[in-house]
Structures are given as structure tokens and as C-alpha cells.
Scaffold this motif. Structure first.
Motif, PDB file in Angstrom:
ATOM      1  N   LEU A  55       7.844  49.478 -39.119  1.00  0.00           N
ATOM      2  CA  LEU A  55       8.427  49.327 -37.781  1.00  0.00           C
ATOM      3  C   LEU A  55       8.100  47.949 -37.230  1.00  0.00           C
ATOM      4  N   ARG A  56       9.135  47.231 -36.804  1.00  0.00           N
ATOM      5  CA  ARG A  56       8.887  45.927 -36.160  1.00  0.00           C
ATOM      6  C   ARG A  56       8.986  46.052 -34.646  1.00  0.00           C
ATOM      7  N   LYS A  57       9.995  46.776 -34.143  1.00  0.00           N
ATOM      8  CA  LYS A  57      10.030  47.050 -32.697  1.00  0.00           C
ATOM      9  C   LYS A  57      11.098  48.081 -32.347  1.00  0.00           C
ATOM     10  N   HIS A  58      10.913  48.687 -31.155  1.00  0.00           N
ATOM     11  CA  HIS A  58      11.945  49.573 -30.611  1.00  0.00           C
ATOM     12  C   HIS A  58      13.011  48.719 -29.934  1.00  0.00           C
ATOM     13  N   LEU A  59      14.263  49.127 -30.009  1.00  0.00           N
ATOM     14  CA  LEU A  59      15.313  48.444 -29.256  1.00  0.00           C
ATOM     15  C   LEU A  59      15.360  48.993 -27.833  1.00  0.00           C
ATOM     16  N   SER A  60      15.741  48.127 -26.892  1.00  0.00           N
ATOM     17  CA  SER A  60      15.908  48.574 -25.506  1.00  0.00           C
ATOM     18  C   SER A  60      17.199  49.383 -25.397  1.00  0.00           C
ATOM     19  N   THR A  61      17.339  50.084 -24.270  1.00  0.00           N
ATOM     20  CA  THR A  61      18.584  50.828 -24.026  1.00  0.00           C
ATOM     21  C   THR A  61      19.786  49.889 -24.123  1.00  0.00           C
ATOM     22  N   ALA A  62      19.679  48.722 -23.481  1.00  0.00           N
ATOM     23  CA  ALA A  62      20.815  47.780 -23.473  1.00  0.00           C
ATOM     24  C   ALA A  62      21.131  47.302 -24.887  1.00  0.00           C
ATOM     25  N   LEU A  94      14.694  59.103 -32.722  1.00  0.00           N
ATOM     26  CA  LEU A  94      13.842  59.883 -31.813  1.00  0.00           C
ATOM     27  C   LEU A  94      12.411  59.346 -31.746  1.00  0.00           C
ATOM     28  N   HIS A  95      12.080  58.344 -32.550  1.00  0.00           N
ATOM     29  CA  HIS A  95      10.811  57.633 -32.369  1.00  0.00           C
ATOM     30  C   HIS A  95      10.917  56.691 -31.161  1.00  0.00           C
ATOM     31  N   ASN A  96      12.137  56.422 -30.758  1.00  0.00           N
ATOM     32  CA  ASN A  96      12.426  55.577 -29.588  1.00  0.00           C
ATOM     33  C   ASN A  96      13.178  56.445 -28.578  1.00  0.00           C
ATOM     34  N   VAL A  97      12.616  57.639 -28.325  1.00  0.00           N
ATOM     35  CA  VAL A  97      13.398  58.701 -27.688  1.00  0.00           C
ATOM     36  C   VAL A  97      13.839  58.359 -26.265  1.00  0.00           C
ATOM     37  N   ASP A  98      12.990  57.696 -25.475  1.00  0.00           N
ATOM     38  CA  ASP A  98      13.387  57.383 -24.091  1.00  0.00           C
ATOM     39  C   ASP A  98      14.668  56.549 -24.083  1.00  0.00           C
ATOM     40  N   ASN A  99      14.639  55.450 -24.853  1.00  0.00           N
ATOM     41  CA  ASN A  99      15.789  54.538 -24.828  1.00  0.00           C
ATOM     42  C   ASN A  99      17.017  55.144 -25.497  1.00  0.00           C
ATOM     43  N   VAL A 100      16.801  55.973 -26.504  1.00  0.00           N
ATOM     44  CA  VAL A 100      17.946  56.592 -27.189  1.00  0.00           C
ATOM     45  C   VAL A 100      18.612  57.637 -26.289  1.00  0.00           C
ATOM     46  N   ILE A 101      17.825  58.425 -25.576  1.00  0.00           N
ATOM     47  CA  ILE A 101      18.442  59.395 -24.657  1.00  0.00           C
ATOM     48  C   ILE A 101      19.213  58.660 -23.566  1.00  0.00           C
ATOM     49  N   LYS A 102      18.616  57.577 -23.044  1.00  0.00           N
ATOM     50  CA  LYS A 102      19.332  56.815 -21.996  1.00  0.00           C
ATOM     51  C   LYS A 102      20.608  56.192 -22.567  1.00  0.00           C
ATOM     52  N   ALA A 103      20.509  55.593 -23.753  1.00  0.00           N
ATOM     53  CA  ALA A 103      21.685  54.929 -24.346  1.00  0.00           C
ATOM     54  C   ALA A 103      22.787  55.946 -24.625  1.00  0.00           C
ATOM     55  N   SER A 104      22.417  57.117 -25.153  1.00  0.00           N
ATOM     56  CA  SER A 104      23.460  58.099 -25.472  1.00  0.00           C
ATOM     57  C   SER A 104      24.092  58.631 -24.193  1.00  0.00           C
ATOM     58  N   SER A 105      23.311  58.718 -23.113  1.00  0.00           N
ATOM     59  CA  SER A 105      23.924  59.211 -21.871  1.00  0.00           C
ATOM     60  C   SER A 105      24.872  58.164 -21.281  1.00  0.00           C
ATOM     61  N   ILE A 106      24.567  56.880 -21.448  1.00  0.00           N
ATOM     62  CA  ILE A 106      25.505  55.836 -20.990  1.00  0.00           C
ATOM     63  C   ILE A 106      26.788  55.896 -21.827  1.00  0.00           C
ATOM     64  N   MET A 107      26.632  56.177 -23.111  1.00  0.00           N
ATOM     65  CA  MET A 107      27.822  56.214 -23.979  1.00  0.00           C
ATOM     66  C   MET A 107      28.790  57.327 -23.585  1.00  0.00           C
ATOM     67  N   LEU A 127      11.335  64.712 -36.075  1.00  0.00           N
ATOM     68  CA  LEU A 127      10.239  64.627 -35.097  1.00  0.00           C
ATOM     69  C   LEU A 127      10.380  65.808 -34.135  1.00  0.00           C
ATOM     70  N   VAL A 128       9.600  66.842 -34.369  1.00  0.00           N
ATOM     71  CA  VAL A 128       9.841  68.125 -33.698  1.00  0.00           C
ATOM     72  C   VAL A 128       9.717  68.067 -32.168  1.00  0.00           C
ATOM     73  N   PRO A 129       8.658  67.502 -31.582  1.00  0.00           N
ATOM     74  CA  PRO A 129       8.601  67.483 -30.109  1.00  0.00           C
ATOM     75  C   PRO A 129       9.777  66.718 -29.496  1.00  0.00           C
TER      76      PRO A 129
END
Ligand code: SF4
Length: 289
Positions: A55-62, A94-107, A127-129
């Protein structure tokens, strides 16, 4: 079968990291954009090129949403509207779950990209939780990268299984989906010769997913440099598919395409100098590699 054309877009981020997005037109009038959610990935799935990077980094929502926006701008004239989004590029979404949930809701938002929630699919290695959270907070579809029918094999090829084994993963899906009766999970199953493609695997797979509303996507493995696995021959994939269909499952098959340009599931990214370790191969599978 002539492989369909896939287009790869490289984005350079502010910190000079490079992420990859793939546009996949299909003969059926569907055009899918496959977005990345991380630079690299921490999950170390043994068959995956991205996984070798770490892993190098999580992507932001944008940074996630912009991949779909750019794909629309660049390719709508050539291929028509982008109809589907899949989170199956670089990274474990889902390792970047906050930004992925936000990005998918914008989509799917009316004031956002206006995709139907049934056309936006987030994939996970298990990732079960975070699966529980996603199913509670998002109305988009879920795909689970399964790829094995025993804990012995999955512990080896997908180390996340050592934390959340098959029973925990599938039990969670069974439980959570009771609250979302209209949801159908897509199980992705990359077929690896001599590892997960036996008649017994087909029988076990049928039992494992029993009681879960699902479709199975059998994917031909695209060998990449440094890979220790071999692809299951196409005719054996078809036999495997037929066994699943006979047991009542809905099955799709994706035979190899895009392997000439390193732009297919589990093949994005550049391994670079640092690579995660390959794990010990269980003795009985050493002959398959
Ligand atoms: S298959 Fe997905 S989760 Fe596994 S290492 Fe590759 S990108 Fe990460």
C-alpha cells in the motif's frame, strides 16, 4: 473470440503517484469504468500484480470520483455513455471505506453523476467489519473476490482469509443480506490451474454460497511477470461453469482480455523496487505452479 478493446487512463496525482483507470466497452452496449481506490494495496493477494506493490496511499473521495468524470468526458463520444462503475482497479476499496462510501454516494446522487445504484459495484477481498458498514450505509452493489473454496487455499492466495475466514465471511453476508432482500452479491472467482478449479471446488462453491442471493463471475487469470500461477484452460472454465449452472447458480464467464496491455483485474500498477513477500506454497499445490 476476438478480445474487446480496453482503454487505460493514467492519472498523475499531486504527489507524483500514478493511478490507473480502465474503460471497458462491451458488445452489449454497456461501457464500464473501472476505478482505483488506493495507490497499491496492502492485501497481498498472491495472484495480483497490484498486491505486489504494497500500500502506498489511500485515494481521496475526489480522486476516486474524478476517474469516472474524466472517463465520461474522454470516451463518451467514442463509446457512448459510460453506463457502469466498478471499484475493481488498484486497491482494496473497503480498506479505504470512508472515501469509497462517499465516492459511491456521489456517483449515484441526483446532483452528482446520476448512476443507478445497481450500476455501481464495490468489490472487496473480504474485510468483514467494513462489509457490514458498506451494506448498512451504501445502496450500491457489492462484489466479493472469493477465489477459493477451502480455508487452506484462501489463507495462502488471499491472506485476509487468516483474519476473516470463509465461514465468517459468508456467514456475515448471509446475515447482513437478510436486511437487504433485493441485493445480489457478485462473487468473483479467478480461475487458477490446479489450485481452485477442480470438480470438488465446483461442488464446494455451490455449498458455500447456498442461501446467499448471488451471481458468480468466473474470471480467466491473466498471467503477469513474476506470477507463479497458470490460467485454467478455457474449456475447463466452461466445464466448471456448467457444473455450477447445473446446481442452480447464475454464472458469468469472463475469458481473458486485455492481458496484452497489463490492464485487467489484479494487473494494474507497477511493482517497483519494494514488493510484498510471496507466501509459502502449501506442499500439495507446489506441483500446480
Ligand atoms: S486482488 Fe484486490 S485486494 Fe487483492 S491485492 Fe489485488 S487489488 Fe488488493
Amino acid at each position: 473470440m476476438e478480445p474487446e478493446r480496453m482503454l487505460q487512463i493514467l492519472f498523475s496525482l499531486e504527489d507524483a503517484s500514478v493511478i490507473e483507470t480502465v474503460v471497458i466497452p462491451s458488445a452489449r452496449g454497456r461501457t464500464t469504468v473501472c476505478v482505483s481506490s488506493q495507490v497499491g494495496c496492502a492485501m497481498n493477494c498472491q495472484f495480483c500484480f497490484t498486491g505486489r506493490m504494497g500500500l502506498r496511499k489511500h485515494l481521496s473521495t475526489a480522486e476516486i470520483v474524478e476517474q469516472a468524470v474524466f472517463a465520461r468526458k474522454l470516451f463518451s463520444d467514442e463509446f457512448g455513455t459510460i453506463t457502469n462503475v466498478v471499484f475493481m482497479g488498484m486497491g482494496e476499496p473497503l480498506h479505504n471505506v470512508d472515501n469509497v462510501i462517499k465516492a459511491s454516494s456521489i456517483m449515484v446522487d441526483e446532483q452528482g453523476l446520476q448512476f443507478s445504484p445497481r450500476k455501481v459495484t464495490v468489490s472487496t477481498s473480504g474485510l468483514v467489519p467494513e462489509i457490514k458498514r458498506f451494506l448498512n450505509e451504501s445502496n450500491c452493489d457489492l462484489a466479493v473476490s472469493l477465489n477459493a473454496t477451502t480455508d487452506e487455499v484462501r489463507d495462502w492466495i488471499m491472506p485476509i482469509n487468516r483474519r476473516y475466514n470463509l465461514s465468517t465471511l459468508l456467514g456475515t453476508l448471509r446475515e447482513e443480506l437478510r436486511l437487504r432482500p433485493k441485493s445480489i452479491v457478485l462473487f468473483e472467482y479467478v480461475m487458477l490451474a490446479g489450485v481452485n478449479d477442480s470438480v470438488d471446488d465446483a461442488k464446494r462453491l455451490t455449498e458455500l454460497v447456498r442461501g446467499i442471493a448471488c451471481k458468480i463471475n468466473l474470471i480467466s487469470f491473466n498471467p503477469h511477470s513474476g506470477s507463479q500461477f497458470k490460467p485454467t484452460p478455457d474449456e475447463k472454465i466452461i466445464e466448471f461453469r456448467n457444473m455450477l449452472i447445473q446446481s442452480g447458480l447464475t454464472v458469468m464467464v469472463r475469458l481473458s482480455r486485455g492481458d496484452d496491455q497489463m490492464a485487467a483485474c489484479g494487473q494494474l500498477g507497477a511493482a517497483g523496487d519494494y514488493q510484498l513477500p510471496l507466501l509459502r506454497v502449501p506442499e500439495k499445490f507446489q506441483v500446480a505452479l
